[in-house]
Scaffold this motif. Structure first.
Motif: not given
Length: 116
Positions: A33-57
């Motif tokens: 989840a975006e919140a977990l990505l943000s917490g694990l890697f110190d991502l901003t909300q925008a960065e986590a949203r993009i990483a999450h979307a990339l994870g779905f291909g």
């Protein structure tokens, strides 16, 4: 599969074992989840949203279109995500998000001159 060598006090718990084998199932998994990505890697909300979307291909272009932001903005966020996760390529990031590869450190890279 990852093999982790046992050292020092670990031999007290694992009698005569040289290593532990960790097996990760490989399959189509949803990214964290975006919140977990943000917490694990110190991502901003925008960065986590993009990483999450990339994870779905999703591609950076499709993410930019859906979020109503420029492709260059997505690329800049992606560069930051790669740096914060220790990934060097988008494929490395996707493996990390899918749970099929651990983050790599600089010492994990084999340089051609070190093989000589």
């Amino acid at each position: 599969m990852h093999l982790l060598p046992l050292r020092r006090a670990a031999h007290d718990i694992f009698n005569s074992a040289a290593c532990i084998a960790l097996v990760t199932p490989v399959g189509k998994l949803n990214p964290p989840a975006e919140a977990l990505l943000s917490g694990l890697f110190d991502l901003t909300q925008a960065e986590a949203r993009i990483a999450h979307a990339l994870g779905f291909g999703r591609t950076p272009r499709s993410i930019a279109k859906d979020l109503g932001i420029s492709y260059e903005t997505v690329r800049n966020h992606l560069k930051t995500v790669l740096a914060k996760t220790g990934s060097h390529r988008q494929a490395d990031l996707l493996g990390l998000l899918a749970g099929t590869s651990p983050p790599r450190s600089e010492s994990d890279h084999i340089r051609p001159e070190s093989l000589a």
